[in-house]
Write an enzyme that holds these catalytic residues in place. Structure first.
Site, PDB file in Angstrom:
ATOM      1  N   LYS A  29      28.336  23.271  42.106  1.00  0.00           N
ATOM      2  CA  LYS A  29      29.534  24.005  42.529  1.00  0.00           C
ATOM      3  C   LYS A  29      30.647  22.975  42.670  1.00  0.00           C
ATOM      4  O   LYS A  29      30.389  21.789  42.863  1.00  0.00           O
ATOM      5  CB  LYS A  29      29.293  24.700  43.875  1.00  0.00           C
ATOM      6  CG  LYS A  29      30.242  25.820  44.157  1.00  0.00           C
ATOM      7  CD  LYS A  29      29.862  27.104  43.431  1.00  0.00           C
ATOM      8  CE  LYS A  29      30.934  28.158  43.536  1.00  0.00           C
ATOM      9  NZ  LYS A  29      30.485  29.448  42.980  1.00  0.00           N
ATOM     10  N   VAL A  40      34.807  40.288  41.299  1.00  0.00           N
ATOM     11  CA  VAL A  40      33.527  40.925  41.567  1.00  0.00           C
ATOM     12  C   VAL A  40      33.739  42.376  41.993  1.00  0.00           C
ATOM     13  O   VAL A  40      33.093  43.300  41.487  1.00  0.00           O
ATOM     14  CB  VAL A  40      32.745  40.140  42.645  1.00  0.00           C
ATOM     15  CG1 VAL A  40      31.400  40.794  42.904  1.00  0.00           C
ATOM     16  CG2 VAL A  40      32.557  38.689  42.214  1.00  0.00           C
ATOM     17  N   ASP A  76      35.479  30.901  39.976  1.00  0.00           N
ATOM     18  CA  ASP A  76      35.050  31.461  41.264  1.00  0.00           C
ATOM     19  C   ASP A  76      36.358  31.908  41.924  1.00  0.00           C
ATOM     20  O   ASP A  76      37.361  32.123  41.226  1.00  0.00           O
ATOM     21  CB  ASP A  76      34.290  30.409  42.098  1.00  0.00           C
ATOM     22  CG  ASP A  76      33.620  31.000  43.343  1.00  0.00           C
ATOM     23  OD1 ASP A  76      32.628  31.724  43.190  1.00  0.00           O
ATOM     24  OD2 ASP A  76      34.096  30.759  44.465  1.00  0.00           O
ATOM     25  N   TRP A 111      36.188  44.319  41.430  1.00  0.00           N
ATOM     26  CA  TRP A 111      36.702  45.128  40.324  1.00  0.00           C
ATOM     27  C   TRP A 111      35.566  45.657  39.436  1.00  0.00           C
ATOM     28  O   TRP A 111      35.480  46.864  39.151  1.00  0.00           O
ATOM     29  CB  TRP A 111      37.680  44.258  39.503  1.00  0.00           C
ATOM     30  CG  TRP A 111      38.008  44.752  38.140  1.00  0.00           C
ATOM     31  CD1 TRP A 111      38.733  45.866  37.831  1.00  0.00           C
ATOM     32  CD2 TRP A 111      37.617  44.164  36.889  1.00  0.00           C
ATOM     33  NE1 TRP A 111      38.827  46.001  36.462  1.00  0.00           N
ATOM     34  CE2 TRP A 111      38.159  44.968  35.868  1.00  0.00           C
ATOM     35  CE3 TRP A 111      36.890  43.036  36.541  1.00  0.00           C
ATOM     36  CZ2 TRP A 111      37.971  44.676  34.515  1.00  0.00           C
ATOM     37  CZ3 TRP A 111      36.707  42.741  35.190  1.00  0.00           C
ATOM     38  CH2 TRP A 111      37.235  43.562  34.206  1.00  0.00           C
ATOM     39  N   GLY A 115      37.253  43.232  49.377  1.00  0.00           N
ATOM     40  CA  GLY A 115      37.964  42.393  48.411  1.00  0.00           C
ATOM     41  C   GLY A 115      38.536  43.257  47.307  1.00  0.00           C
ATOM     42  O   GLY A 115      38.307  44.481  47.242  1.00  0.00           O
ATOM     43  N   PHE A 116      39.353  42.669  46.466  1.00  0.00           N
ATOM     44  CA  PHE A 116      39.612  43.268  45.156  1.00  0.00           C
ATOM     45  C   PHE A 116      39.875  42.147  44.181  1.00  0.00           C
ATOM     46  O   PHE A 116      40.987  41.944  43.693  1.00  0.00           O
ATOM     47  CB  PHE A 116      40.744  44.304  45.136  1.00  0.00           C
ATOM     48  CG  PHE A 116      40.716  45.054  43.814  1.00  0.00           C
ATOM     49  CD1 PHE A 116      39.738  45.995  43.579  1.00  0.00           C
ATOM     50  CD2 PHE A 116      41.592  44.734  42.787  1.00  0.00           C
ATOM     51  CE1 PHE A 116      39.641  46.630  42.334  1.00  0.00           C
ATOM     52  CE2 PHE A 116      41.509  45.372  41.546  1.00  0.00           C
ATOM     53  CZ  PHE A 116      40.535  46.326  41.327  1.00  0.00           C
ATOM     54  N   GLY A 117      38.847  41.373  43.936  1.00  0.00           N
ATOM     55  CA  GLY A 117      38.918  40.296  42.955  1.00  0.00           C
ATOM     56  C   GLY A 117      38.015  40.662  41.808  1.00  0.00           C
ATOM     57  O   GLY A 117      37.702  41.838  41.580  1.00  0.00           O
TER      58      GLY A 117
END
Ligand code: NDP
Length: 445
Positions: free
Chosen positions: A124, A239, A164, A241, A235-237
């Site tokens: 990472k 993933v 990410d 979405w 969230g609304f990123g």
């Protein structure tokens, strides 16, 4: 294995790295029994070798903004373990990034990548740089400066980064462009690339799709499905979405999305043009949740609150780590949630997970349930090596099969005497055994 002693020793070496220590503790507790049944692991010091990264690369990233002011951020790459394949894991650009967070993510990535059945080690990286409200040219200059240091350490067979939080298609493009110039090579050194320069179809939506495929398998074990269920998503990123689209496609109604500023509840469901609207807002790099509530009259904005108080059947936390705590878990249980499936990495605190387990709620941990993203990255690497491109359908079918296989592995190692599946235990044991055996085969390195 004495888990408390190992954690104590680790804490002495890495004081204050709480996310990293939390992730290691969770894994050790769930593999303890299996580990003790295999004394060859203890003899080879597998745990002590596995919980320390192979290498931590830290560097400064100087860049100038559009007014000519100089800024210095920190850059990192944690190459954790490459027993089963080249180091592989995303880059995160967010002001909250610390060594502890990246080490927790890198550690988790080893097990996740092992679960995918593909040959990928764990890594990472990232920076405390905040891409929000930066111009495109500022982001490009930052990415180029970041890559000036990182490029020596990565390669298609060495270490393959991806996106990410804060690193999407645009950033991958800038990072890759600089790598290509410095290395004078056009190879599959990144995943999440643009479609016309080596990217794979389905990769952008893969983590969210995979998360819903995994939840679907869990639901099937109790004779349930997504059809006509209400779902809360955070969230609304990237993933969130993909998960919103797939859950909707499976007949569910997604009623929440969130941001750091609060959440929206839309009882009519968030689908079709509403998802497109959110995507447009997201492209502006501004806050997106409150404007949604203004645009669609059916929605209400709850400032400063989390979506877990909403009454739903299924919860998919898709934003960030530790975003669902014991109080949130209690709210979900009181509202009779049947399934919680992590799209983000470690979004549920250990206390929240305990509540789900005690109440026999289906609980899918991120390292299994969000492995669809890196699995599709693995499929992108395969396509790059073979110099071919698979169709949408081919990639989606392979992704779906991989999620079924991961679910099966979790069941095999996590089924308890009373029939309840502890997916955390199942995922950790299945992931661990493959890596531990590879490390045994390869000697003390
Ligand atoms: P993005 O940056 O695309 O999206 C993150 C979303 O979460 C944004 O909408 C962000 O809002 C929101 N958010 C951030 N902090 C909070 C908070 N405290 N409360 C509520 N919402 C918040 O990231 P991704 O979708 O790529 O990643 C999300 C999670 O999934 C991360 O944990 C990541 O590690 C994990 N993951 C991602 C994979 C991928 O393929 N992308 C693969 C596997 C795991 P805002 O933009 O307004 O800050």
């Amino acid at each position: 294995m004495n888990v408390d002693q190992i954690i104590l020793n680790l804490e002495k070496k890495h004081p204050g790295e709480k996310e990293y220590l939390q992730a290691v503790k969770e894994v050790l507790e769930s593999i303890e029994e299996t580990y003790n049944e295999n004394p060859q692991f203890e003899t080879a010091g597998i745990i002590e070798r596995l919980i320390e990264p192979d290498r931590v690369i830290t560097f400064k990233v100087p860049w100038s903004d559009d007014e000519g002011n100089i800024h210095v951020n920190l850059g990192y790459r944690i190459q954790f373990n490459n027993a089963i394949g080249p180091y592989k894991g995303g880059l995160r650009f967010h002001p909250s990034v610390t060594l502890s967070i990246l080490k927790f993510l890198g550690f988790e990535q080893i097990f996740k990548n092992s679960l995918t059945t593909l040959p990928m080690g764990g890594a990472k990286g990232g920076s405390d740089f905040n891409p929000k409200a930066k111009s495109k040219s500022e982001i490009m200059r930052f990415c180029q400066s970041f890559m000036l240091e990182l490029w020596h350490n990565i390669g298609a067979d060495t270490d393959v980064p991806a996106g990410d939080i804060g690193v999407g298609g645009q950033e991958i493009g800038f990072l890759y462009g600089m790598y290509k110039k410095l290395a004078r090579k056009h190879t599959g050194v990144f995943t999440g690339k643009g479609l016309n320069w080596g990217g794979s179809l389905i990769r952008p939506e893969a983590t969210g799709f995979g998360n819903v495929y995994f939840a679907k398998e869990m639901l099937q074990t109790i004779g349930e499905s997504f059809k006509d269920k209400t779902v809360s998503i955070s969230g609304f990123g990237n993933v969130a979405w993909g998960a919103t689209r797939k859950a909707t496609e499976f007949g569910a109604k997604v009623v929440t999305l969130s941001g750091p500023d609060g959440y929206i509840h839309d009882p009519d469901g968030i689908s079709g043009e509403k998802i497109d609207y959110m995507l447009e807002l997201r492209a502006t790099n501004e806050d997106i949740v409150e404007p949604y509530a203004k645009a669609f009259k059916s929605a209400r904005f709850f400032p400063g609150k989390r979506p877990w108080e909403a009454n739903v059947d299924i919860a998919l936390p898709c934003a960030t780590q530790n975003e669902l705590n014991a109080d949130d878990a209690t709210d979900l249980v009181n509202n009779e949630v049947i399934c919680v499936c992590e799209g983000a990495n470690m979004p549920c605190t250990p206390e929240a997970i305990e509540i789900f387990h005690n109440n026999k709620i289906l609980f899918g941990p991120g390292k299994a349930a969000n492995a669809g993203g890196v699995a599709t990255s693995g499929l992108e690497m395969t396509q790059n090596s073979m110099k071919i491109g698979w169709t949408r359908e081919e990639v989606d079918n392979k992704l779906h099969q991989i999620m079924r296989d991961i679910h099966h592995a979790c069941q095999t190692h996590g089924k308890q005497n009373n029939g309840y599946v502890d997916y955390v235990k199942g995922a950790n044991i299945a992931g661990f055994l493959k890596i531990a055996n590879a490390m045994l085969d390869q000697g003390l390195v």
